[in-house]
Design a protein around this motif. Structure first.
Motif, PDB file in Angstrom:
ATOM      1  N   GLU A  81       0.856  -1.182   0.000  1.00 49.89           N
ATOM      2  CA  GLU A  81       0.000   0.000   0.000  1.00 49.89           C
ATOM      3  C   GLU A  81       0.893   1.232   0.000  1.00 49.89           C
ATOM      4  O   GLU A  81       1.889   1.288   0.718  1.00 49.89           O
ATOM      5  CB  GLU A  81      -0.923   0.045   1.228  1.00 49.89           C
ATOM      6  CG  GLU A  81      -2.057  -0.968   1.199  1.00 49.89           C
ATOM      7  CD  GLU A  81      -3.053  -0.752   2.327  1.00 49.89           C
ATOM      8  OE1 GLU A  81      -2.819   0.166   3.159  1.00 49.89           O
ATOM      9  OE2 GLU A  81      -4.044  -1.491   2.398  1.00 49.89           O
ATOM     10  N   VAL A  82       0.535   2.205  -0.822  1.00 49.98           N
ATOM     11  CA  VAL A  82       1.270   3.463  -0.912  1.00 49.98           C
ATOM     12  C   VAL A  82       0.369   4.578  -0.404  1.00 49.98           C
ATOM     13  O   VAL A  82      -0.808   4.651  -0.775  1.00 49.98           O
ATOM     14  CB  VAL A  82       1.696   3.742  -2.366  1.00 49.98           C
ATOM     15  CG1 VAL A  82       2.382   5.104  -2.482  1.00 49.98           C
ATOM     16  CG2 VAL A  82       2.620   2.633  -2.868  1.00 49.98           C
ATOM     17  N   SER A  83       0.908   5.427   0.465  1.00 48.61           N
ATOM     18  CA  SER A  83       0.127   6.521   1.044  1.00 48.61           C
ATOM     19  C   SER A  83       0.065   7.712   0.105  1.00 48.61           C
ATOM     20  O   SER A  83       0.991   7.951  -0.675  1.00 48.61           O
ATOM     21  CB  SER A  83       0.736   6.978   2.379  1.00 48.61           C
ATOM     22  OG  SER A  83       0.666   5.960   3.347  1.00 48.61           O
ATOM     23  N   ARG A  84      -1.021   8.445   0.193  1.00 48.65           N
ATOM     24  CA  ARG A  84      -1.084   9.741  -0.477  1.00 48.65           C
ATOM     25  C   ARG A  84      -0.217  10.728   0.312  1.00 48.65           C
ATOM     26  O   ARG A  84       0.165  10.448   1.463  1.00 48.65           O
ATOM     27  CB  ARG A  84      -2.535  10.224  -0.559  1.00 48.65           C
ATOM     28  CG  ARG A  84      -3.196  10.487   0.777  1.00 48.65           C
ATOM     29  CD  ARG A  84      -4.673  10.825   0.577  1.00 48.65           C
ATOM     30  NE  ARG A  84      -5.461   9.611   0.398  1.00 48.65           N
ATOM     31  CZ  ARG A  84      -5.962   9.200  -0.766  1.00 48.65           C
ATOM     32  NH1 ARG A  84      -5.736   9.891  -1.860  1.00 48.65           N
ATOM     33  NH2 ARG A  84      -6.665   8.101  -0.853  1.00 48.65           N
ATOM     34  N   PRO A  85       0.151  11.865  -0.245  1.00 49.53           N
ATOM     35  CA  PRO A  85       0.991  12.826   0.481  1.00 49.53           C
ATOM     36  C   PRO A  85       0.353  13.233   1.817  1.00 49.53           C
ATOM     37  O   PRO A  85      -0.859  13.388   1.917  1.00 49.53           O
ATOM     38  CB  PRO A  85       1.081  14.016  -0.482  1.00 49.53           C
ATOM     39  CG  PRO A  85       0.849  13.430  -1.834  1.00 49.53           C
ATOM     40  CD  PRO A  85      -0.132  12.315  -1.627  1.00 49.53           C
ATOM     41  N   MET A 101      -3.024   3.809  -2.986  1.00 49.95           N
ATOM     42  CA  MET A 101      -3.244   2.629  -3.830  1.00 49.95           C
ATOM     43  C   MET A 101      -2.973   1.371  -3.035  1.00 49.95           C
ATOM     44  O   MET A 101      -2.193   1.376  -2.079  1.00 49.95           O
ATOM     45  CB  MET A 101      -2.333   2.658  -5.060  1.00 49.95           C
ATOM     46  CG  MET A 101      -0.880   2.382  -4.755  1.00 49.95           C
ATOM     47  SD  MET A 101       0.119   2.119  -6.238  1.00 49.95           S
ATOM     48  CE  MET A 101       0.102   3.763  -6.927  1.00 49.95           C
ATOM     49  N   SER A 102      -3.654   0.305  -3.423  1.00 46.12           N
ATOM     50  CA  SER A 102      -3.447  -1.021  -2.834  1.00 46.12           C
ATOM     51  C   SER A 102      -3.155  -1.988  -3.968  1.00 46.12           C
ATOM     52  O   SER A 102      -3.929  -2.095  -4.919  1.00 46.12           O
ATOM     53  CB  SER A 102      -4.686  -1.478  -2.060  1.00 46.12           C
ATOM     54  OG  SER A 102      -4.931  -0.641  -0.948  1.00 46.12           O
ATOM     55  N   LEU A 103      -2.034  -2.708  -3.853  1.00 51.70           N
ATOM     56  CA  LEU A 103      -1.636  -3.652  -4.875  1.00 51.70           C
ATOM     57  C   LEU A 103      -2.045  -5.063  -4.477  1.00 51.70           C
ATOM     58  O   LEU A 103      -2.479  -5.298  -3.343  1.00 51.70           O
ATOM     59  CB  LEU A 103      -0.126  -3.560  -5.104  1.00 51.70           C
ATOM     60  CG  LEU A 103       0.405  -2.207  -5.579  1.00 51.70           C
ATOM     61  CD1 LEU A 103       1.861  -2.329  -6.005  1.00 51.70           C
ATOM     62  CD2 LEU A 103      -0.433  -1.641  -6.719  1.00 51.70           C
ATOM     63  N   PRO A 104      -1.904  -6.037  -5.376  1.00 51.96           N
ATOM     64  CA  PRO A 104      -2.311  -7.403  -5.054  1.00 51.96           C
ATOM     65  C   PRO A 104      -1.571  -7.968  -3.855  1.00 51.96           C
ATOM     66  O   PRO A 104      -0.508  -7.479  -3.459  1.00 51.96           O
ATOM     67  CB  PRO A 104      -1.959  -8.180  -6.330  1.00 51.96           C
ATOM     68  CG  PRO A 104      -1.907  -7.166  -7.413  1.00 51.96           C
ATOM     69  CD  PRO A 104      -1.437  -5.902  -6.764  1.00 51.96           C
ATOM     70  N   ALA A 105      -2.140  -9.031  -3.286  1.00 53.01           N
ATOM     71  CA  ALA A 105      -1.503  -9.675  -2.134  1.00 53.01           C
ATOM     72  C   ALA A 105      -0.095 -10.131  -2.465  1.00 53.01           C
ATOM     73  O   ALA A 105       0.792 -10.136  -1.616  1.00 53.01           O
ATOM     74  CB  ALA A 105      -2.349 -10.858  -1.672  1.00 53.01           C
ATOM     75  N   ARG A 106       0.112 -10.506  -3.734  1.00 52.22           N
ATOM     76  CA  ARG A 106       1.457 -10.917  -4.130  1.00 52.22           C
ATOM     77  C   ARG A 106       1.621 -10.664  -5.628  1.00 52.22           C
ATOM     78  O   ARG A 106       0.750 -11.006  -6.425  1.00 52.22           O
ATOM     79  CB  ARG A 106       1.670 -12.395  -3.829  1.00 52.22           C
ATOM     80  CG  ARG A 106       3.061 -12.898  -4.237  1.00 52.22           C
ATOM     81  CD  ARG A 106       3.316 -14.262  -3.661  1.00 52.22           C
ATOM     82  NE  ARG A 106       4.563 -14.838  -4.141  1.00 52.22           N
ATOM     83  CZ  ARG A 106       5.094 -15.955  -3.672  1.00 52.22           C
ATOM     84  NH1 ARG A 106       4.478 -16.613  -2.717  1.00 52.22           N
ATOM     85  NH2 ARG A 106       6.221 -16.415  -4.161  1.00 52.22           N
ATOM     86  N   LEU A 107       2.739 -10.062  -5.968  1.00 53.56           N
ATOM     87  CA  LEU A 107       3.073  -9.798  -7.359  1.00 53.56           C
ATOM     88  C   LEU A 107       4.551 -10.110  -7.531  1.00 53.56           C
ATOM     89  O   LEU A 107       5.393  -9.525  -6.860  1.00 53.56           O
ATOM     90  CB  LEU A 107       2.787  -8.339  -7.718  1.00 53.56           C
ATOM     91  CG  LEU A 107       3.197  -7.862  -9.120  1.00 53.56           C
ATOM     92  CD1 LEU A 107       2.511  -8.688 -10.199  1.00 53.56           C
ATOM     93  CD2 LEU A 107       2.869  -6.381  -9.298  1.00 53.56           C
ATOM     94  N   GLU A 108       4.854 -11.055  -8.421  1.00 53.18           N
ATOM     95  CA  GLU A 108       6.236 -11.480  -8.621  1.00 53.18           C
ATOM     96  C   GLU A 108       6.682 -11.158 -10.046  1.00 53.18           C
ATOM     97  O   GLU A 108       5.995 -11.489 -11.014  1.00 53.18           O
ATOM     98  CB  GLU A 108       6.366 -12.983  -8.370  1.00 53.18           C
ATOM     99  CG  GLU A 108       7.784 -13.497  -8.535  1.00 53.18           C
ATOM    100  CD  GLU A 108       7.925 -14.970  -8.186  1.00 53.18           C
ATOM    101  OE1 GLU A 108       8.674 -15.676  -8.895  1.00 53.18           O
ATOM    102  OE2 GLU A 108       7.276 -15.411  -7.207  1.00 53.18           O
ATOM    103  N   LEU A 109       7.837 -10.519 -10.152  1.00 50.27           N
ATOM    104  CA  LEU A 109       8.431 -10.165 -11.436  1.00 50.27           C
ATOM    105  C   LEU A 109       9.760 -10.888 -11.561  1.00 50.27           C
ATOM    106  O   LEU A 109      10.646 -10.729 -10.718  1.00 50.27           O
ATOM    107  CB  LEU A 109       8.643  -8.658 -11.544  1.00 50.27           C
ATOM    108  CG  LEU A 109       7.379  -7.797 -11.404  1.00 50.27           C
ATOM    109  CD1 LEU A 109       7.749  -6.326 -11.321  1.00 50.27           C
ATOM    110  CD2 LEU A 109       6.425  -8.054 -12.567  1.00 50.27           C
TER     111      LEU A 109
END
Length: 334
Positions: A81-85, A101-109
């Motif tokens: 999760e990324v905070s707004r300013p 924003m909230s990203l998926p529980a897991r994202l692998e690249l």
């Protein structure tokens, strides 16, 4: 008047997202250019990179395949999760801002992946890159860099953003922001400084970390040439270069250092179509050696050209919608 109206529209869109948490829809593409989705209205008119131009850019980088370079590492994101300013009131209360924003529980690249991050203005794409570069703190979740062992598990030497020192984390990444800040010296001098920083952060002794080897400089010059620059640009003071030249010089340095992870914020925003094609070709050539790239773009056509994975940020109210891949299969919204 028209410029003022356009600016007002941008601010209006940003305000509309100010109180909404952006959700992410992720789909994996077979290869760069693996989606056939039509670009939305208003998408960039930059044409697809001409094959001959892309080939000429690749041919200018003979040093990249000859050198082993940085170990290939996967990038894994866990429920980020990324905070707004933070507002002044929140700073006064020492309160944590709500999530932007909230990203998926897991994202692998995996090594060689390009994650294209797309979404409306103000949704937090640049803040995500800053968080991955440890310039801003994550609101929640964690990020890891590591490789699999012979048994298929993750190596015990995996780095976690939450536990390793900031210098050690940053030594594995290169971040090219959209707006290059004022810098002193020359690109060549910055290359030497960054190379020395990376060696110190990973614990190399003085004998193992020359300021900048001849091979590193030669690689930087080859990449600079592939994006339309000369050695004089690399050796000139930053303040004598145009905005577009500064950005391409910074990109050339980042690619020359061959980090495990490359963070790019609108790398072709200041480029004409020919320069944009050269930049895309140069980045993809380096990525093909096992680098992970996270590439922020507003251009749907560019995302289709370069991405192996696409992350689309959408309003929370749209999270029940689905995306379709090139074969028409419905992807889960996450």
């Amino acid at each position: 008047l028209s410029s003022s109206s356009a600016a007002s529209d941008v601010y209006k869109r940003q305000d509309e997202h100010a109180h909404a948490t952006m959700r992410a829809r992720v789909r994996r593409l077979a290869q760069p250019g693996g989606t056939s989705a039509a670009p939305p209205a208003g998408a960039s008119d930059v044409p697809d990179a001409p094959d001959a131009l892309a080939q000429s850019a690749s041919d200018a980088l003979p040093l990249l395949d000859a050198e082993a370079g940085t170990p290939q590492l996967a990038l894994r994101l866990f429920a980020v999760e990324v905070s707004r300013p933070q507002s002044e009131a929140e700073r006064a209360r020492r309160a944590t801002p709500p999530p932007l924003m909230s990203l998926p529980a897991r994202l692998e690249l995996a090594p060689g992946d390009v994650l294209a991050v797309v979404g409306p203005s103000g949704c937090g794409k640049s803040r995500l890159l800053r968080a991955l570069a440890a310039l801003d703190r994550l609101r929640a979740g964690d990020v890891a860099l590591g490789s699999r062992d012979s048994a298929g598990g993750w190596s015990s030497a995996e780095r976690r953003l939450s536990t390793v020192s900031t210098p050690r984390w940053r030594s594995a990444l290169a971040f090219v922001p959209q707006n290059i800040p004022p810098l002193s010296g020359t690109p060549a001098e910055l290359l030497a400084e960054v190379a020395a920083f990376g060696a110190r952060a990973t614990g190399a002794c003085a004998a193992e970390r020359p300021p900048a080897t001849d091979a590193l400089r030669a690689r930087a010059l080859a990449i600079a040439a592939s994006v339309g620059l000369t050695s004089s640009h690399v050796d000139s003071a930053w303040n004598t270069l145009s905005g577009g030249e500064r950005h391409r010089a910074m990109l050339a340095l980042a690619l020359a250092l061959k980090p495990s992870v490359l963070l790019l914020d609108e790398p072709t925003a200041a480029c004409d179509p020919e320069a944009a094609a050269r930049v895309e070709a140069a980045v993809l050539r380096v990525v093909a050696t096992g680098v992970v790239a996270v590439w922020v773009t507003h251009d749907a056509r560019q995302a289709a050209r370069v991405a192996t994975v696409e992350l689309e940020l959408v309003d929370d109210g749209r999270e029940g919608e689905h995306a379709r891949d090139a074969d028409g299969d419905v992807e889960h919204a996450v």
